[in-house]
Design an enzyme around this catalytic site. Structure first.
Site, PDB file in Angstrom:
ATOM      1  N   CYS A 106      42.555 -55.870  60.065  1.00  0.00           N
ATOM      2  CA  CYS A 106      42.035 -56.377  58.796  1.00  0.00           C
ATOM      3  C   CYS A 106      40.535 -56.696  58.908  1.00  0.00           C
ATOM      4  CB  CYS A 106      42.855 -57.575  58.323  1.00  0.00           C
ATOM      5  SG  CYS A 106      42.624 -57.934  56.561  1.00  0.00           S
ATOM      6  N   HIS A 210      48.231 -55.891  58.733  1.00  0.00           N
ATOM      7  CA  HIS A 210      48.441 -56.930  59.738  1.00  0.00           C
ATOM      8  C   HIS A 210      49.693 -56.631  60.573  1.00  0.00           C
ATOM      9  CE1 HIS A 210      45.448 -60.127  58.850  1.00  0.00           C
ATOM     10  NE2 HIS A 210      45.429 -59.551  57.661  1.00  0.00           N
ATOM     11  N   GLU A 212      50.450 -57.567  63.492  1.00  0.00           N
ATOM     12  CA  GLU A 212      50.905 -58.721  64.277  1.00  0.00           C
ATOM     13  C   GLU A 212      51.977 -59.517  63.542  1.00  0.00           C
ATOM     14  OE1 GLU A 212      47.695 -60.682  61.752  1.00  0.00           O
ATOM     15  OE2 GLU A 212      48.230 -58.678  62.481  1.00  0.00           O
TER      16      GLU A 212
END
Length: 235
Positions: A106, A210, A212
């Protein structure tokens, strides 16, 4: 030995250093050793950081200062953090020069591009004439909200082994022009750049979503990204 992966961090209320635990968990699950890096200005200390890490994860966060790529702020620009901007520019420039593996998420994707000479949309919604998808989703971060199409024969395609899959989305800025030596490797259906990679470094990948936040929900594409970062540190 497990490689040491530096993780960039936010500054909150000018007194707290923060990073999402999901960043740390994703690196650990991929077999790396996470080390959170503070935002400092001492260039000698940054150089020592660069010597100590095997790879770098540039995380998400607030907006990048547009003066870094030659523009003045639009009204839609969000919160910026000059200390973080300056630290990350030095850190990313150093890691690229040393040709160490780096993954940008990002804001991290955007900052790697800026450090390498590219630029950004300060606000995709006000700077596009056509209607866009919802890139700041209202759903939980573990939810995948829109598709991305992957360039075949790219490093990203080789990593995820797919030409199309769903991602989450939490941004209003995005890469506009990629830096020299970078190649666009994924877009959303509305044309927004969702990923790029370097053709002159051994592992530089930026993704606009994202991953993660998707690792804990066992998203295979996200896990493959972090696995690839850690594996690149062994090569």
């Amino acid at each position: 030995m497990k490689p040491i992966i530096g993780i960039t961090s936010n500054i909150k209320d000018e007194k707290l250093l923060t990073t999402g635990l999901s960043n740390i968990h994703a690196i650990v699950k991929a077999g790396g050793v996470p080390v959170v890096l503070p935002n400092i200005s001492d260039e000698a200390a940054i150089e020592r950081m660069l010597e100590s890490i095997d790879g770098l994860l540039v995380t998400g966060g607030g907006d990048a200062d547009p003066t870094l790529y030659g523009e003045e702020p639009l009204p839609q620009l969000g919160e910026v953090c000059p200390e973080r901007d300056q630290f990350e520019l030095l850190l990313i420039t150093g890691v690229l020069k040393k040709n160490k593996p780096v993954l940008g998420i990002c804001r991290g994707c955007q900052m790697i591009n800026v450090a390498a000479g590219g630029d950004l949309f300060q606000d995709i919604y006000s700077q596009h004439q056509t209607q866009l998808l919802q890139h700041t989703q209202k759903a939980p971060r573990s939810h995948t909200s829109h598709y991305v199409d992957i360039l075949e024969n790219s490093l990203l395609h080789n990593i995820v082994q797919s030409s199309r899959f769903k991602v989450n989305s939490y941004h209003h800025q995005a890469v506009r022009s990629v830096a020299e030596g970078f190649e666009i490797t994924a877009r959303s259906s509305d044309g927004i750049i969702e990923a790029y990679e370097s053709k002159k470094h051994r592992f530089v990948v930026g993704v606009q979503w994202h991953p993660e936040n998707l690792v804990r929900s066992n998203d295979i594409y996200s896990q493959k990204l972090f696995n690839a970062l850690v594996q690149a540190c062994h090569n």
